[in-house]
Motif scaffolding. Structure first.
Motif, PDB file in Angstrom:
ATOM      1  N   VAL A 152       0.834  -1.202   0.000  1.00  0.00           N
ATOM      2  CA  VAL A 152       0.000   0.000   0.000  1.00  0.00           C
ATOM      3  C   VAL A 152       0.868   1.251   0.000  1.00  0.00           C
ATOM      4  O   VAL A 152       0.606   2.207  -0.730  1.00  0.00           O
ATOM      5  CB  VAL A 152      -0.959  -0.005   1.212  1.00  0.00           C
ATOM      6  CG1 VAL A 152      -1.571   1.378   1.424  1.00  0.00           C
ATOM      7  CG2 VAL A 152      -2.060  -1.029   1.006  1.00  0.00           C
ATOM      8  N   MET A 153       1.935   1.264   0.800  1.00  0.00           N
ATOM      9  CA  MET A 153       2.814   2.427   0.857  1.00  0.00           C
ATOM     10  C   MET A 153       3.594   2.609  -0.430  1.00  0.00           C
ATOM     11  O   MET A 153       4.102   3.698  -0.713  1.00  0.00           O
ATOM     12  CB  MET A 153       3.773   2.321   2.053  1.00  0.00           C
ATOM     13  CG  MET A 153       3.086   2.303   3.416  1.00  0.00           C
ATOM     14  SD  MET A 153       1.850   3.613   3.639  1.00  0.00           S
ATOM     15  CE  MET A 153       2.844   5.096   3.465  1.00  0.00           C
ATOM     16  N   LEU A 154       3.688   1.547  -1.237  1.00  0.00           N
ATOM     17  CA  LEU A 154       4.339   1.648  -2.549  1.00  0.00           C
ATOM     18  C   LEU A 154       3.362   2.132  -3.624  1.00  0.00           C
ATOM     19  O   LEU A 154       3.724   2.257  -4.789  1.00  0.00           O
ATOM     20  CB  LEU A 154       4.917   0.292  -2.960  1.00  0.00           C
ATOM     21  CG  LEU A 154       6.194  -0.140  -2.239  1.00  0.00           C
ATOM     22  CD1 LEU A 154       6.545  -1.589  -2.567  1.00  0.00           C
ATOM     23  CD2 LEU A 154       7.357   0.775  -2.617  1.00  0.00           C
ATOM     24  N   GLY A 155       2.126   2.368  -3.224  1.00  0.00           N
ATOM     25  CA  GLY A 155       1.155   2.886  -4.167  1.00  0.00           C
ATOM     26  C   GLY A 155       0.233   1.852  -4.774  1.00  0.00           C
ATOM     27  O   GLY A 155      -0.522   2.146  -5.704  1.00  0.00           O
ATOM     28  N   GLU A 156       0.273   0.619  -4.250  1.00  0.00           N
ATOM     29  CA  GLU A 156      -0.582  -0.438  -4.767  1.00  0.00           C
ATOM     30  C   GLU A 156      -1.921  -0.457  -4.021  1.00  0.00           C
ATOM     31  O   GLU A 156      -2.054   0.078  -2.929  1.00  0.00           O
ATOM     32  CB  GLU A 156       0.092  -1.801  -4.615  1.00  0.00           C
ATOM     33  CG  GLU A 156       1.496  -1.895  -5.185  1.00  0.00           C
ATOM     34  CD  GLU A 156       1.545  -1.825  -6.691  1.00  0.00           C
ATOM     35  OE1 GLU A 156       0.466  -1.847  -7.327  1.00  0.00           O
ATOM     36  OE2 GLU A 156       2.648  -1.762  -7.253  1.00  0.00           O
ATOM     37  N   VAL A 157      -2.896  -1.091  -4.658  1.00  0.00           N
ATOM     38  CA  VAL A 157      -4.179  -1.349  -4.012  1.00  0.00           C
ATOM     39  C   VAL A 157      -4.233  -2.835  -3.709  1.00  0.00           C
ATOM     40  O   VAL A 157      -3.955  -3.659  -4.577  1.00  0.00           O
ATOM     41  CB  VAL A 157      -5.361  -0.968  -4.939  1.00  0.00           C
ATOM     42  CG1 VAL A 157      -6.688  -1.387  -4.331  1.00  0.00           C
ATOM     43  CG2 VAL A 157      -5.360   0.532  -5.204  1.00  0.00           C
ATOM     44  N   VAL A 158      -4.553  -3.216  -2.474  1.00  0.00           N
ATOM     45  CA  VAL A 158      -4.568  -4.631  -2.112  1.00  0.00           C
ATOM     46  C   VAL A 158      -5.919  -5.031  -1.557  1.00  0.00           C
ATOM     47  O   VAL A 158      -6.613  -4.238  -0.923  1.00  0.00           O
ATOM     48  CB  VAL A 158      -3.460  -4.977  -1.075  1.00  0.00           C
ATOM     49  CG1 VAL A 158      -2.078  -4.671  -1.618  1.00  0.00           C
ATOM     50  CG2 VAL A 158      -3.686  -4.240   0.233  1.00  0.00           C
ATOM     51  N   PHE A 159      -6.296  -6.272  -1.850  1.00  0.00           N
ATOM     52  CA  PHE A 159      -7.530  -6.835  -1.303  1.00  0.00           C
ATOM     53  C   PHE A 159      -7.420  -8.347  -1.356  1.00  0.00           C
ATOM     54  O   PHE A 159      -6.591  -8.895  -2.097  1.00  0.00           O
ATOM     55  CB  PHE A 159      -8.763  -6.349  -2.067  1.00  0.00           C
ATOM     56  CG  PHE A 159      -8.761  -6.675  -3.535  1.00  0.00           C
ATOM     57  CD1 PHE A 159      -9.359  -7.827  -4.007  1.00  0.00           C
ATOM     58  CD2 PHE A 159      -8.183  -5.807  -4.445  1.00  0.00           C
ATOM     59  CE1 PHE A 159      -9.373  -8.128  -5.357  1.00  0.00           C
ATOM     60  CE2 PHE A 159      -8.191  -6.093  -5.799  1.00  0.00           C
ATOM     61  CZ  PHE A 159      -8.792  -7.265  -6.262  1.00  0.00           C
ATOM     62  N   PRO A 160      -8.208  -9.088  -0.568  1.00  0.00           N
ATOM     63  CA  PRO A 160      -8.108 -10.552  -0.525  1.00  0.00           C
ATOM     64  C   PRO A 160      -8.722 -11.177  -1.773  1.00  0.00           C
ATOM     65  O   PRO A 160      -9.938 -11.264  -1.907  1.00  0.00           O
ATOM     66  CB  PRO A 160      -8.883 -10.924   0.751  1.00  0.00           C
ATOM     67  CG  PRO A 160      -9.856  -9.815   0.929  1.00  0.00           C
ATOM     68  CD  PRO A 160      -9.181  -8.568   0.417  1.00  0.00           C
ATOM     69  N   SER A 161      -7.873 -11.614  -2.698  1.00  0.00           N
ATOM     70  CA  SER A 161      -8.360 -12.076  -3.997  1.00  0.00           C
ATOM     71  C   SER A 161      -9.227 -13.323  -3.899  1.00  0.00           C
ATOM     72  O   SER A 161     -10.235 -13.444  -4.601  1.00  0.00           O
ATOM     73  CB  SER A 161      -7.175 -12.344  -4.928  1.00  0.00           C
ATOM     74  OG  SER A 161      -6.298 -13.304  -4.357  1.00  0.00           O
ATOM     75  N   ALA A 162      -8.864 -14.268  -3.035  1.00  0.00           N
ATOM     76  CA  ALA A 162      -9.644 -15.499  -2.935  1.00  0.00           C
ATOM     77  C   ALA A 162     -11.051 -15.215  -2.425  1.00  0.00           C
ATOM     78  O   ALA A 162     -12.036 -15.750  -2.945  1.00  0.00           O
ATOM     79  CB  ALA A 162      -8.931 -16.496  -2.017  1.00  0.00           C
ATOM     80  N   ALA A 163     -11.150 -14.349  -1.427  1.00  0.00           N
ATOM     81  CA  ALA A 163     -12.456 -13.991  -0.893  1.00  0.00           C
ATOM     82  C   ALA A 163     -13.267 -13.223  -1.932  1.00  0.00           C
ATOM     83  O   ALA A 163     -14.477 -13.413  -2.077  1.00  0.00           O
ATOM     84  CB  ALA A 163     -12.299 -13.155   0.375  1.00  0.00           C
ATOM     85  N   PHE A 164     -12.596 -12.368  -2.697  1.00  0.00           N
ATOM     86  CA  PHE A 164     -13.267 -11.598  -3.737  1.00  0.00           C
ATOM     87  C   PHE A 164     -13.842 -12.516  -4.814  1.00  0.00           C
ATOM     88  O   PHE A 164     -15.008 -12.395  -5.205  1.00  0.00           O
ATOM     89  CB  PHE A 164     -12.272 -10.616  -4.360  1.00  0.00           C
ATOM     90  CG  PHE A 164     -12.747 -10.001  -5.652  1.00  0.00           C
ATOM     91  CD1 PHE A 164     -13.737  -9.046  -5.646  1.00  0.00           C
ATOM     92  CD2 PHE A 164     -12.200 -10.400  -6.859  1.00  0.00           C
ATOM     93  CE1 PHE A 164     -14.182  -8.480  -6.830  1.00  0.00           C
ATOM     94  CE2 PHE A 164     -12.641  -9.851  -8.048  1.00  0.00           C
ATOM     95  CZ  PHE A 164     -13.631  -8.876  -8.032  1.00  0.00           C
ATOM     96  N   LEU A 165     -13.035 -13.465  -5.293  1.00  0.00           N
ATOM     97  CA  LEU A 165     -13.504 -14.368  -6.333  1.00  0.00           C
ATOM     98  C   LEU A 165     -14.641 -15.242  -5.832  1.00  0.00           C
ATOM     99  O   LEU A 165     -15.587 -15.533  -6.564  1.00  0.00           O
ATOM    100  CB  LEU A 165     -12.352 -15.241  -6.836  1.00  0.00           C
ATOM    101  CG  LEU A 165     -11.302 -14.517  -7.693  1.00  0.00           C
ATOM    102  CD1 LEU A 165     -10.152 -15.442  -8.030  1.00  0.00           C
ATOM    103  CD2 LEU A 165     -11.929 -13.969  -8.966  1.00  0.00           C
TER     104      LEU A 165
END
Length: 256
Positions: free
Chosen positions: A123-136
């Motif tokens: 996140v501090m590097l400018g990325e967006v993160v989220f739990p992919s397995a839960a999302f799918l």
């Protein structure tokens, strides 16, 4: 390197045990906890705290009736800050609303200690993160049921605008063929290539070619990003969804 700089970190936790747990996890990292916490959704930071990298870690329970509003308010006050939401369980609509309001990350409270630190670094590097397995699992209507209470790996999304305005005639999805639109909808359901090939009665290699074209046209890096892009652009009330449905009708008509 800039990403190794100390990060002023403000915790916003309704649960005191979660707050103390995060304090322990972050105690030996570059995420330096600020003396004040965001216990009531508000915090006043001096100029020194705002001078360097700034991170808010928010417990979703802190805003029981308005997480998106809470994120938006913080972003208005501290535009340069990164915001990560911690949630007890995965909520697709809640995650989308948080991102649309300016959040940079959405993690499950069950995430492991080392994984959480890596997510915060991303996140501090400018990325967006989220739990992919839960999302799918949340967007899939045909996949196997998954236990969302377990830790799910997060993915990073580079140059992917989660909050998107309504598309016009130049929308990327309007460049897709009807078959590519079908496959994109399958990706949104979390279907693997083999299942897509069987459903559409085509070779698996053909599916791979179409997916490569889809990723290029909608400008994302992988099928998971494509699935999330589709969730935001193929909603039942969007102009793009209407276009896909019209395209399908035209394709059917041409076969008659």
């Amino acid at each position: 390197m800039s990403h190794l700089l100390p990060v002023t970190t403000i915790l916003g936790c309704k649960n005191s045990m979660l707050r103390e747990g995060l304090r322990h996890i972050l105690s030996s990292t570059r995420f330096r906890l600020h003396a004040e916490s965001l216990t009531h959704g508000e915090v006043a930071l001096d100029e020194t705290a705002q001078a360097g990298p700034l991170l808010f870690i928010l417990d979703a329970n802190l805003y029981p009736s308005g997480l998106a509003e809470g994120v938006w308010s913080l972003k208005q006050q501290y535009a340069q800050a990164r915001i990560v939401v911690l949630s007890d369980s995965f909520n697709l609509e809640g995650m989308k609303a948080a991102f649309q309001s300016g959040a940079d990350g959405y993690c499950l409270a069950t995430t492991g200690c080392e994984a959480l630190i890596k997510y915060l670094d991303l996140v501090m590097l400018g990325e967006v993160v989220f739990p992919s397995a839960a999302f799918l699992a949340a967007i899939s209507t045909h996949g196997e049921e998954m236990d969302l209470s377990k830790e799910a790996p997060a993915i990073k999304v580079s140059s992917l605008q989660v909050a998107s305005a309504p598309e016009g005639h130049d929308s990327p999805i309007r460049t897709l063929s009807s078959r590519e639109a079908e496959i994109l909808q399958c990706l949104m359901q979390g279907a693997p290539n083999k299942v897509i090939a069987r459903k559409l009665d085509v070779a698996e290699a053909t599916v791979k070619v179409h997916i490569k074209a889809i990723l290029r046209k909608i400008r994302v890096a992988n099928r998971t990003q494509a699935a999330m892009w589709a969730v935001n652009h193929l909603s039942s009330n969007s102009a793009d969804a209407s276009w896909v449905q019209s395209s399908d009708r035209l394709a059917i008509h041409s076969l008659r």
